[in-house]
Each structure stands twice: as C-alpha cells, then as structure tokens.
Design an enzyme around this catalytic site. Structure first.
Site, PDB file in Angstrom:
ATOM      1  N   SER A  22      40.901 -26.161  -0.857  1.00 41.45           N
ATOM      2  CA  SER A  22      41.010 -25.797  -2.275  1.00 41.45           C
ATOM      3  C   SER A  22      42.368 -25.157  -2.560  1.00 41.45           C
ATOM      4  O   SER A  22      43.179 -24.961  -1.649  1.00 41.45           O
ATOM      5  CB  SER A  22      39.924 -24.760  -2.569  1.00 41.45           C
ATOM      6  OG  SER A  22      40.119 -23.662  -1.693  1.00 41.45           O
TER       7      SER A  22
ATOM      8  N   HIS B 233      42.593 -22.102  -3.269  1.00 41.57           N
ATOM      9  CA  HIS B 233      42.456 -20.861  -2.498  1.00 41.57           C
ATOM     10  C   HIS B 233      42.950 -21.074  -1.050  1.00 41.57           C
ATOM     11  O   HIS B 233      43.634 -20.219  -0.487  1.00 41.57           O
ATOM     12  CB  HIS B 233      40.982 -20.445  -2.542  1.00 41.57           C
ATOM     13  CG  HIS B 233      40.637 -19.251  -1.740  1.00 41.57           C
ATOM     14  ND1 HIS B 233      41.277 -18.043  -1.875  1.00 41.57           N
ATOM     15  CD2 HIS B 233      39.682 -19.072  -0.784  1.00 41.57           C
ATOM     16  CE1 HIS B 233      40.738 -17.172  -1.036  1.00 41.57           C
ATOM     17  NE2 HIS B 233      39.775 -17.775  -0.359  1.00 41.57           N
TER      18      HIS B 233
ATOM     19  N   ASP C 115      37.178 -30.398   5.119  1.00 42.22           N
ATOM     20  CA  ASP C 115      36.516 -30.433   3.814  1.00 42.22           C
ATOM     21  C   ASP C 115      35.537 -31.602   3.830  1.00 42.22           C
ATOM     22  O   ASP C 115      35.825 -32.635   4.443  1.00 42.22           O
ATOM     23  CB  ASP C 115      37.553 -30.614   2.692  1.00 42.22           C
ATOM     24  CG  ASP C 115      36.982 -30.193   1.349  1.00 42.22           C
ATOM     25  OD1 ASP C 115      37.398 -29.143   0.819  1.00 42.22           O
ATOM     26  OD2 ASP C 115      36.091 -30.905   0.828  1.00 42.22           O
TER      27      ASP C 115
ATOM     28  N   HIS D 161      39.989   5.105  -2.827  1.00 41.98           N
ATOM     29  CA  HIS D 161      39.352   5.686  -1.636  1.00 41.98           C
ATOM     30  C   HIS D 161      37.830   5.554  -1.635  1.00 41.98           C
ATOM     31  O   HIS D 161      37.188   5.525  -2.689  1.00 41.98           O
ATOM     32  CB  HIS D 161      39.724   7.165  -1.533  1.00 41.98           C
ATOM     33  CG  HIS D 161      39.252   7.958  -2.719  1.00 41.98           C
ATOM     34  ND1 HIS D 161      38.006   8.515  -2.792  1.00 41.98           N
ATOM     35  CD2 HIS D 161      39.839   8.222  -3.907  1.00 41.98           C
ATOM     36  CE1 HIS D 161      37.860   9.118  -3.950  1.00 41.98           C
ATOM     37  NE2 HIS D 161      38.962   8.953  -4.654  1.00 41.98           N
TER      38      HIS D 161
ATOM     39  N   ILE E 163      39.295 -11.380 -13.194  1.00 41.97           N
ATOM     40  CA  ILE E 163      40.717 -11.021 -13.197  1.00 41.97           C
ATOM     41  C   ILE E 163      40.998  -9.872 -14.182  1.00 41.97           C
ATOM     42  O   ILE E 163      40.523  -9.872 -15.319  1.00 41.97           O
ATOM     43  CB  ILE E 163      41.561 -12.285 -13.497  1.00 41.97           C
ATOM     44  CG1 ILE E 163      43.052 -12.033 -13.276  1.00 41.97           C
ATOM     45  CG2 ILE E 163      41.276 -12.840 -14.888  1.00 41.97           C
ATOM     46  CD1 ILE E 163      43.838 -13.333 -13.159  1.00 41.97           C
TER      47      ILE E 163
END
Ligand SMILES: CC(=O)SCCNC(=O)CCNC(=O)[C@H](O)C(C)(C)COP(=O)(O)OP(=O)(O)OC[C@H]1O[C@@H](n2cnc3c(N)ncnc32)[C@H](O)[C@@H]1OP(=O)(O)O
Length: 207
Positions: free
Chosen positions: A10, A12, A32, A126, A156
């Site tokens: 992909s 990604h 794939d 943290h 996002i």
C-alpha cells in the site's frame, strides 16, 4: 543489514520501505494477495511467502484488516520500525509490529502496544497507554495520561486533552478535540468532540 518482509503493498508500505532504508533494514520481501500488483518503489511484489521468512511488519493502514492478517497468518517474528528523525524518551516502550514515522515525539513512560501506527509528526505526551492495532494519524496531539483502546483510529490533526480514556475500536474524526472519555466503538467529530455513531460488536447502531 537485516532482512525485512512487509505484508501489504500500500501507500503506507512505501513509507515503511523508506524508513527501513534509512535504518538498519533491507526490504527483501513484499507480499500482497492482489495478484495485479507487481512492484512498489522498485521492489517486486510476491503473492506467497515461505513460513521460514523472518521479521515481518503488516504494512496495512486499516486497523481491522491489520489485526485479521496477524490472526490469519500467524507470522510470529515481528519487528518494529522507528524513523531516525523521531524523538522518543528512553523510558518509552514500543511493542513489536509497530511503526513510528518521521517527526513523532513520545514522552516519558508512554507505552505503544503491538501493531500500532504512530504517523508523521504525531505528539504523544507522558504516561500514555496506546493499546494494540491503534492508528494515530499525522499531526495528532495527545496530552499526558491518555489511554487509547485497541483498534482505535485517531484522525489526522485531532487533539486529546490529558487524562482521557478513548475506548476500543473508536474513530476520532479529523481535527476533533476530545475533552471527555469516549466509549467503545464510538465515532466522534468536532470541537468539542461529539458522538455521531457507534458500532458495538461490529453492528452500526445508527443503521
Ligand atoms: C497518511 C494518512 O493518510 S493517515 C489517514 C488519515 N485519515 C483520517 O484522519 C480520516 C478521518 N476520517 C474522518 O474524519 C471521517 O470524516 C469520519 C470517519 C469521522 C466520518 O466518516 P463517515 O462515517 O464516512 O461520515 P460522513 O462523511 O458521512 O459524515 C457524517 C457527518 O459527520 C460530519 N463529519 C465527518 N467528519 C468530520 C470531521 N472530521 N469533523 C467534523 N465533522 C465531520 C459530516 O460533515 C457529516 O455531517 P452531516 O451529517 O451534518 O452532513
């Protein structure tokens, strides 16, 4: 140089190939199940893999599919990929199968579970606990002591204030501001974030 196999050719995967190349890995196998795909960034795509092949990352952005592949294929030897231009406290723990993109900051004693995506320029402060199969999208801001449940996607540019618990398999919309806890399966959008739908046990209650 260690050999890395990626499952999923992909967009990604392209980002992961480039992170691998800038660290100590060489992507020697790209798999794939779509037989029409032939190559990605000049790396040949295969439709099969051998059981002996070692060190995998599931390079698929969709959290549900990533989890299904981990369960179906039982590829045991996972590694993690961390971009050299990310900033991680020495007390941070990143589990196997997870990837950390460029510009990410993660502060003291935060924990990232298995097979997570911490995308470009995300900031996790943290003592956060991110469970497995979570995707934190680019430019997300997460304050201290936040918990994110398994399989949740933070869209996002979303922001989450300190101490919030976001449930499992939630979707937080792009740009949302989360100021209250989010129950399992909820989709939340806007500022302040409001629930627009909910899928519990795979059923969309709004349909
Ligand atoms: C490297 C990468 O590419 S990482 C990938 C990053 N991708 C993302 O962050 C995607 C995040 N996805 C979203 O924000 C989506 O809009 C979702 C998942 C929240 C909602 O998607 P859908 O379920 O398809 O909802 P749909 O588009 O039908 O919208 C439903 C309603 O919510 C509103 N809405 C949807 N998303 C948002 C949002 N982010 N902020 C505010 N309102 C929103 C729509 O305007 C619509 O309102 P209306 O009913 O009044 O018209």
């Amino acid at each position: 140089m260690k050999e890395l196999y990626l499952f999923g050719a992909s967009g990604h995967a392209k980002v992961l190939i480039e992170i691998a190349e800038s660290t100590n890995w060489k992507v020697t196998g790209l798999v794939d199940d779509n037989a029409d795909l032939k190559s990605l960034l000049n790396i040949q795509i295969h439709n099969k893999f051998k059981a002996k092949d070692k060190y995998w990352i599931i390079s698929i952005g969709n959290n549900t599919i990533r989890k299904k592949i981990v369960e179906q294929f039982g590829l045991k030897e996972y590694t993690k990929l961390i971009h050299p231009k990310s900033s991680l406290s020495s007390s941070v723990n990143i589990d196997i199968g997870s990837v950390v993109m460029a510009g990410v900051s993660i502060n003291s004693e935060s924990k990232i579970g298995k097979h997570c995506i911490i995308n470009t320029n995300a900031s996790i402060d943290h003592d956060c606990k991110i469970e497995e199969f979570v995707h934190i999208s680019p430019n997300v801001g997460i304050a201290g002591n936040v918990k994110i449940g398994e399989g949740t996607h933070i869209g996002i540019g979303a922001n989450i204030i300190q101490g919030i618990k976001v449930g499992k398999w939630c979707t937080i919309g792009a740009g949302a501001v989360i100021i209250r806890d989010v129950p399992d399966g909820a989709t939340v959008v806007g500022n302040p974030g409001k629930i627009i739908k909910s899928t519990i046990g795979g059923v969309d209650e709004n349909k």
